[in-house]
Structure formats: structure tokens, C-alpha cells
Enzyme design. Structure first.
Site, short mmCIF file in Angstrom:
data_model
loop_
_atom_site.label_atom_id
_atom_site.label_comp_id
_atom_site.label_asym_id
_atom_site.label_seq_id
_atom_site.Cartn_x
_atom_site.Cartn_y
_atom_site.Cartn_z
N TYR A 287 0.96 -1.30 -0.02
CA TYR A 287 -0.08 -0.15 -0.07
C TYR A 287 1.03 1.24 -0.05
O TYR A 287 1.74 1.51 0.69
CB TYR A 287 -0.86 0.10 1.09
N GLN B 52 -10.28 0.40 2.36
CA GLN B 52 -10.86 -0.65 1.50
C GLN B 52 -10.00 -1.38 0.68
O GLN B 52 -10.03 -2.54 0.21
CB GLN B 52 -12.13 0.42 0.43
N ASN C 3 -2.85 6.42 6.75
CA ASN C 3 -3.37 7.19 7.66
C ASN C 3 -4.08 6.17 9.12
O ASN C 3 -4.03 4.99 8.82
CB ASN C 3 -4.45 8.12 7.18
N GLN D 74 11.54 16.03 10.19
CA GLN D 74 10.64 15.14 10.60
C GLN D 74 9.12 15.78 11.01
O GLN D 74 8.32 15.23 10.96
CB GLN D 74 10.92 14.11 11.85
N HIS E 15 6.30 16.43 8.28
CA HIS E 15 5.38 15.20 7.81
C HIS E 15 4.03 15.31 8.23
O HIS E 15 3.24 14.97 7.44
CB HIS E 15 6.19 13.96 8.62
N GLU F 16 11.52 5.77 16.45
CA GLU F 16 11.68 5.25 15.14
C GLU F 16 13.26 5.47 14.57
O GLU F 16 13.60 4.70 14.11
CB GLU F 16 10.53 5.77 14.30
N HIS F 17 13.55 6.50 14.65
CA HIS F 17 14.81 7.12 14.31
C HIS F 17 15.57 7.54 15.35
O HIS F 17 15.02 8.36 16.21
CB HIS F 17 14.74 8.05 13.03
N ASP G 248 15.56 7.88 4.77
CA ASP G 248 14.38 7.94 4.18
C ASP G 248 14.35 7.61 2.88
O ASP G 248 13.45 7.08 2.31
CB ASP G 248 13.72 9.48 4.45
N GLU H 127 0.93 -36.93 29.01
CA GLU H 127 -0.10 -36.13 28.42
C GLU H 127 -1.36 -36.77 28.42
O GLU H 127 -2.33 -36.10 27.94
CB GLU H 127 0.41 -35.14 27.45
N HIS I 218 -0.81 -40.37 20.26
CA HIS I 218 0.64 -40.06 20.18
C HIS I 218 1.72 -41.14 20.53
O HIS I 218 2.66 -41.43 19.86
CB HIS I 218 0.95 -38.89 20.94
#
Length: 454
Positions: free
Chosen positions: A126, A211, A234, A279, A282, A347-348, A384, A440, A445
Site C-alpha cells: 500500500y 478499502q 493514515n 521530521q 511530515h 523510530e529514528h 528515508d 499428557e 501420540h
């Protein structure tokens, strides 16, 4: 203005994952509709949310190729930069792939165990295309799938009005948010299409939002069901990925981007401020953080941020991010800055320090981050775009338990067993399995194991 805070004054919730509210009910409805109605649901949401709702969804390979050729002709520097970024990312990802070994080892005489790393058959990618169509995301998501050996890479990205339909859209007053052009040809952002062609996307579809995640997870009449879905988006896309996990694999649930810079007095305040603003631009909820033991550097960076904001084209977004989410943490010593970074798990993480034992020590102390950038020259923006690293990284504290997107997301590590009947290892394993089956209460088994002893 970015605030300066003493480390001891930070509240515990500063180090917690950030929550921006749930969209789960809306997304649940979208996913159910897509699962039930397929392409019909995709068209329905296209007419609600997009600028275009094409009559078919697949973008022909000829359109991707034409977009790449157009970029090469009209914007050769961007074309060369994309190819350079893709080449480095592919070389790095192939090296990662080499680290996933297939092996077989004889643990006991006649008892052989092993592992194989098998790529998934279909990967869904995506790529968002809102205010800033993320052309670099194509490189970062598609390239490791190629290196892993995935046969089919399916890309979804929000639709755009096809050039051949623009006149009709303008005449009708459509092709804008809230009033899509319905029934045209499938098309997408041209830079994203060009990057898709360069990186080796198998099929591309003009479909966005939650979707699209549903389509990649369940399959529709047009879009194939995939095995893994990767890529940012998002909050609706993030929620959709979270909900379809288990039906498909996902890379991670990504939130707003963040950078954490540890800097001492050797740092260049102009460079540090620029990295924080990179950053901040963004998103208004992006989080730029500096931790330093130098009050002079803290004040210099604070001043430099205000100076750079005055001429930054993305000032409106960056300034809100700086004011609402940014901070400069003043620490008693640089080791305390490393402690703050580990608690934050960013993250960074940048270490804006001179090369030497002090920086090496801090690098060893730090263990919670998505990617680490060592030294003044290692700008986070290189990661990046153009240094081989993958920029799809864990956010909101999830770097405590996971790393970023890599070839491993597209690989299944499976195990194998091979025995030589009657061998010492096979006999010992059968005897042990029989006793464990008895313990068991699983008689079947135990029986299946002991048959191998006859």
C-alpha cells in the site's frame, strides 16, 4: 517555539505509546463490505472518498512504463535518484536475504533437523498519495519483496483522474475531493506509477484507503488476495491492517513519524535543527526530540529552529509539530540521554557526536530504535530516501519489540525433520515421544511413536 525540558521533569506518559483515537467501528464496516461485495464496495467508497472512481481498477503495465519514460525525459534527475535509491535498497535487501540460511543438521545419529526460508507467493503493497505522494515508499516496500523472491507484488494506491478524462472532469466540475470523476480510466500519481515500474511491481491498482487493505486481504473480482500486506497509511489504513492481521501477515501498525537525536556539544545546531524539522514537516503530530547534556546547544538549536521555520515551505505543518509534540530534553550527562532514548524507543535515533569512544559507548547503551544513524553526517533523511536502509520502521514505542520492514516480512521460516529408521537418534526420539505422550494422556501420540520401535 520548541520547549526545553529537564529530564527529571518529564512525565511518565511522555515515554508511552501515543494514542490518536480509534476508528475501529468505521473500518470494521468497510472491511465487511469489501469482503462481502468486492469491487462493488470499492466503487462505492471511491465515489465517497477519492477524486476518481474508475470503471476498472487495474492500471495497465503500459501506463506504468509510460510514466517512467515520461519521468526519465522530463525530470531526469528524479529518475536517476529513484534508480539510485532502488539499486542501494535492492543490494542491501539481497544482503539481508543471504542472512536467512537454509540448513540441515544431524542432532543425533540418524536424526536430521533443518529449516527453510520460503517467500510468500503474493505480497500486497500500500502506497499513500495524500498531500505528499510517497514515491520513496514504493522503493522501500517493493524492493525487499523482490529480494525475498516473491512471485507477485500487488500495489494499491489512491486513484487520480486519467489525463484522457481530465477535460470531461473539468467540464463536469468533478475530479476533486468530495466530487470524484466516476467511470474513467484507472490512473494514479505519475511518480508512484513510475517508481512501481522501476522497482518491478507485478500489478498496480487505483484503489486507496482502508478499502484497499480489505481488497488485498480478502481479494475481490479485480484485486487478488495476498499473503502479506505492507506499507504506511493514515489511521484508517493502520486500523484496517490491524484488523486483517491473522487473515494475512502485516509488517507493522505504523503511527506518526518520530526522530530522537542525542547530541553533545560537538553537534552543529544548524544540522540538528534541520533534522528535527525534516521530521516535523511530515505531520502536525510527528514528534521531533533532541536530548543533550549541553545547555548551550539546546538554546542554539531552539534559536536555529525558529530561523529555519521562517523560510521553510512546509512551515504550517512543521511549526505545529514542533510546538505540540517536539521537545529538547536537557540531561545531566550524555548517558542519561541514552536512557531517555531507550525509554522512548524511537523510530529514528541519531547520535550527533564526534567519532570516538564516547559515541561508541552511547551506541552500545542504546538498544531500542528502528534505525540508528551514527555521526554528524549520517542524516536521517538519507535513510528515508537514498542509503539502502528501509524507511518503514516501528513507531510509538514498538521498537522495543520489533524492527523495520525487511526481507524477513516476506519469508516464512519453516522446519524439516528427516530420520533414518532404526538409527540411534530415531529410536531415542521414539522412546521419549512415547513417554511424553503417556504423561499428557495422549495415547495416540504414544502409539504412533512406539510403532517406530517395532
Amino acid at each position: 517555539m520548541i520547549k526545553i525540558i529537564n529530564y527529571k521533569d518529564l512525565k511518565d506518559d511522555f515515554f508511552n505509546g501515543r494514542d490518536f483515537g480509534s476508528s475501529i467501528d468505521i473500518v470494521k464496516d468497510i472491511l465487511l463490505n469489501v469482503k462481502t461485495n468486492g469491487d462493488k464496495a470499492l466503487l462505492e467508497y471511491g465515489t465517497k472518498f477519492d477524486v476518481s472512481a474508475p470503471s476498472s481498477l487495474e492500471i495497465p503495465q503500459s501506463e506504468l512504463k509510460a510514466a517512467a519514460q515520461k519521468m526519465q525525459k522530463e525530470n531526469p534527475e528524479l529518475y536517476k535518484s529513484l534508480c539510485y535509491s532502488h539499486d542501494l535498497a535492492l543490494r542491501f535487501a539481497k544482503k539481508q536475504r543471504e542472512s536467512f540460511d537454509n540448513f540441515e543438521v544431524e542432532l543425533e545419529p540418524g536424526l536430521f533437523t533443518g529449516q527453510k526460508n520460503i517467500p510468500v507467493e503474493k505480497a500486497g503493497v500500500y502506497v499513500p498519495a495524500g498531500r505528499f505522494p510517497l514515491v520513496s515508499t514504493v522503493v522501500m516496500t517493493v524492493t525487499p519483496a523482490v529480494a525475498a523472491g516473491v512471485k507477485e507484488i500487488i500495489l494499491c494506491t489512491p486513484p487520480r483522474v486519467h489525463p484522457e478524462d481530465r477535460a470531461a472532469a473539468q467540464k463536469a466540475g468533478t475530479g476533486i475531493p468530495g466530487s470524484p470523476f466516476v467511470g474513467g480510466k484507472p490512473y494514479a500519481d505519475e511518480n508512484i506509477m513510475a517508481a512501481a515500474y522501476i522497482c518491478g511491481v507485478t500489478k498496480a491498482y487505483a484503489c486507496g484507503g482502508a478499502q484497499a487493505i480489505g481488497a488485498l486481504a480478502f481479494g475481490t473480482q479485480s484485486i487478488p488476495r495476498t499473503d502479506v500486506i505492507v506499507g504506511p497509511g493514515n489511521k484508517f489504513v493502520a486500523e484496517a491492517k490491524k484488523l486483517v492481521y491473522g487473515t494475512v501477515g502485516i509488517d507493522m501498525v505504523a503511527g506518526p513519524t518520530e526522530v530522537f537525536i542525542i547530541a553533545d556539544k560537538s553537534a552543529n545546531p544548524e544540522w540538528v535543527a534541520a533534522d528535527l524539522l525534516a521530521q516535523a514537516e511530515h505531520d502536525i503530530v510527528a514528534q521531533p526530540i533532541l536530548a543533550t547534556d549541553s545547555k548551550e546547544l539546546a538554546q542554539a538549536v531552539q534559536t536555529e529552529i525558529e530561523k529555519q521555520l521562517k523560510v521553510l515551505e512546509t512551515r504550517e505543518t512543521a511549526e505545529k509539530s514542533i510546538e505540540n509534540c517536539g521537545a529538547i530534553i536537557l540531561c545531566d550527562n550524555i548517558e542519561q540521554a541514552a536512557e531517555a532514548a531507550n525509554r522512548k524507543a524511537p523510530e529514528h535515533l541519531e547520535l550527533a557526536m564526534d567519532e570516538g569512544t564516547a559515541r561508541d559507548k552511547i551506541a552500545e547503551l542504546c538498544h531500542n530504535y528502528g534505525s540508528l544513524f551514527l555521526g554528524h553526517g549520517s542524516a536521517e533523511v538519507f535513510g528515508d530516501y537514498s542509503a539502502g536502509l528501509n524507511h518503514t520502521l516501528p513507531t510509538s514505542g514498538s521498537a522495543r519489540f520489533t524492527g523495520g520492514l525487511s526481507v524477513r516480512v516476506f519469508l516464512k521460516t519453516v522446519t524439516t525433520l528427516r530420520t533414518i529408521p532404526g538409527s540411534e537418534g530415531a529410536v531415542s526420539s521414539a522412546k521419549a515421544a512415547g513417554h511424553l505422550g503417556d504423561a499428557e494422556g495422549l495415547a495416540g501420540h504414544a502409539h504412533a511413536a512406539r510403532l517406530r520401535l517395532e
